[in-house]
Design a protein around this motif. Structure first.
Motif, short mmCIF file in Angstrom:
data_model
loop_
_atom_site.label_atom_id
_atom_site.label_comp_id
_atom_site.label_asym_id
_atom_site.label_seq_id
_atom_site.Cartn_x
_atom_site.Cartn_y
_atom_site.Cartn_z
N ALA A 158 -36.92 8.23 -104.01
CA ALA A 158 -36.83 8.52 -102.63
C ALA A 158 -37.58 8.35 -101.47
CB ALA A 158 -36.12 10.11 -102.44
N ASP A 159 -38.75 8.67 -101.54
CA ASP A 159 -39.81 8.51 -100.88
C ASP A 159 -40.21 6.97 -100.65
OD1 ASP A 159 -40.14 11.28 -100.36
OD2 ASP A 159 -41.84 11.45 -101.57
N TYR A 160 -40.06 6.17 -101.74
CA TYR A 160 -40.46 4.79 -101.79
C TYR A 160 -39.17 4.20 -100.78
CZ TYR A 160 -40.90 0.15 -103.17
OH TYR A 160 -40.79 -1.33 -103.27
N TRP A 161 -38.03 4.39 -101.09
CA TRP A 161 -36.92 3.92 -100.71
C TRP A 161 -36.90 4.24 -99.04
CZ3 TRP A 161 -32.69 6.90 -98.37
CH2 TRP A 161 -31.54 6.23 -98.09
N LEU A 162 -37.17 5.55 -98.71
CA LEU A 162 -37.33 5.91 -97.22
C LEU A 162 -38.56 4.84 -96.61
CD1 LEU A 162 -36.97 9.62 -97.37
CD2 LEU A 162 -35.48 8.03 -96.07
N SER A 163 -39.84 4.66 -97.20
CA SER A 163 -40.77 3.91 -96.69
C SER A 163 -40.18 2.41 -96.49
CB SER A 163 -42.14 3.82 -97.79
OG SER A 163 -41.64 3.06 -98.79
N PRO B 197 -33.31 -0.43 -96.66
CA PRO B 197 -34.07 -1.61 -97.16
C PRO B 197 -32.83 -2.67 -97.75
CG PRO B 197 -34.49 0.16 -98.51
CD PRO B 197 -33.69 0.76 -97.52
N ALA B 198 -33.25 -3.83 -97.99
CA ALA B 198 -32.57 -4.79 -98.64
C ALA B 198 -33.06 -4.74 -100.21
CB ALA B 198 -32.74 -6.26 -98.25
N ARG B 199 -32.13 -5.40 -101.01
CA ARG B 199 -32.44 -5.42 -102.48
C ARG B 199 -33.63 -6.19 -102.68
NH1 ARG B 199 -34.65 -5.96 -106.44
NH2 ARG B 199 -33.79 -6.67 -108.57
N ALA B 200 -33.94 -7.11 -101.96
CA ALA B 200 -35.19 -7.84 -102.36
C ALA B 200 -36.46 -7.06 -101.72
CB ALA B 200 -35.09 -9.26 -101.27
N GLN B 201 -36.53 -6.04 -101.10
CA GLN B 201 -37.47 -5.48 -100.49
C GLN B 201 -38.13 -4.56 -101.62
OE1 GLN B 201 -35.48 -4.31 -96.54
NE2 GLN B 201 -37.75 -3.91 -96.41
N VAL B 202 -37.16 -4.22 -102.54
CA VAL B 202 -37.53 -3.19 -103.83
C VAL B 202 -38.63 -4.00 -104.80
CG1 VAL B 202 -36.85 -1.64 -105.52
CG2 VAL B 202 -35.60 -2.10 -103.37
N ASN B 203 -39.96 -3.48 -104.65
CA ASN B 203 -40.85 -4.42 -105.22
C ASN B 203 -41.19 -3.55 -106.66
OD1 ASN B 203 -43.06 -5.51 -106.48
ND2 ASN B 203 -44.56 -5.26 -104.59
N PRO B 204 -40.95 -4.17 -107.76
CA PRO B 204 -41.13 -3.65 -109.05
C PRO B 204 -42.57 -3.06 -109.16
CG PRO B 204 -39.57 -5.41 -109.36
CD PRO B 204 -40.14 -5.43 -108.00
N ALA B 205 -43.58 -3.84 -108.69
CA ALA B 205 -44.91 -3.43 -108.93
C ALA B 205 -45.18 -2.11 -108.23
CB ALA B 205 -45.92 -4.53 -108.24
N LEU C 133 -28.32 0.39 -100.16
CA LEU C 133 -29.25 -0.72 -99.73
C LEU C 133 -28.30 -1.41 -98.65
CD1 LEU C 133 -30.56 -1.71 -103.36
CD2 LEU C 133 -31.74 -0.50 -101.44
N ARG C 134 -29.25 -2.25 -98.06
CA ARG C 134 -28.49 -2.85 -96.99
C ARG C 134 -27.61 -4.15 -97.35
NH1 ARG C 134 -33.06 -6.05 -94.13
NH2 ARG C 134 -33.94 -3.91 -93.99
#
Length: 186
Positions: free
Chosen positions: A25-30, A38-46, A136-137
């Motif tokens: 949740a914190d990562y998503w908010l960031s 955020p868009a799906r492409a912004q979610v960085n697995p690393a 997500l966006r």
């Protein structure tokens, strides 16, 4: 109307999440861009590597369909099968499909959903789970992405038998979207 970032923060701040669910949740908010999720492409697995086994992306056509875009390795371990690319509604009992579709349709419009369930994992052992669904966006195309995370706390990688999706209790749609709260099944 999608929620603002401050509304999403407020909803999540008043929810007692497991530590791993709180991390996602914190990562998503960031990742928010002012008041845009955020868009799906912004979610960085690393950036969320320790959480990847419980990450799941859904592609939702509101009021029509829910497909699994990608499911972490924890889903295969706990469900006993690969679900990436699967029709999520077809995997669930027919009687719960309308409720599940309703929850996902609300999430793509800005709601946040969370549920808890328990299942036997080993002799005299119960696994507690928490699922969080975050909007997500919208991208081009009819399907809208949803970020999901399941925290299998108190679980070991492989139980004696996979659990069934119909054993999952109904989640609560959190108050991210005014007048769109209630209980349903994700």
């Amino acid at each position: 109307m999608p929620p603002t970032k401050s509304q999403a923060q407020h909803v999540l701040a008043h929810r007692s999440l497991t530590p791993r669910s709180q991390q996602i949740a914190d990562y998503w908010l960031s990742l928010w861009d002012q008041n845009t999720p955020p868009a799906r492409a912004q979610v960085n697995p690393a950036a969320i590597k320790p959480l990847l086994p419980g990450i799941i992306f859904f592609m939702v056509v509101p009021n029509m369909s829910v497909h699994v875009g990608m499911a972490g390795t924890g889903f295969r371990a706990h469900l006993g099968r690969e679900i990436t690319g699967a029709d999520w509604l077809a995997l669930t009992p027919e009687s719960t499909r309308p409720g599940r579709l309703s929850v996902f349709s609300a999430v793509v419009h800005g709601a946040i959903a969370c549920n808890h369930w328990r299942f036997p994992a080993f002799q005299n052992s119960i696994c507690s789970c928490e699922k969080l669904l975050l909007p997500l966006r919208p991208e081009q195309g009819a399907a809208i992405p949803v970020l999901g995370h399941v925290d299998w706390h108190d679980a070991r990688p492989h139980g004696p038998a996979p659990f069934e999706l119909d054993a999952i209790s109904p989640p609560n749609l959190l108050e991210s979207v005014p007048s769109r709260t209630g209980e349903a099944t994700c």
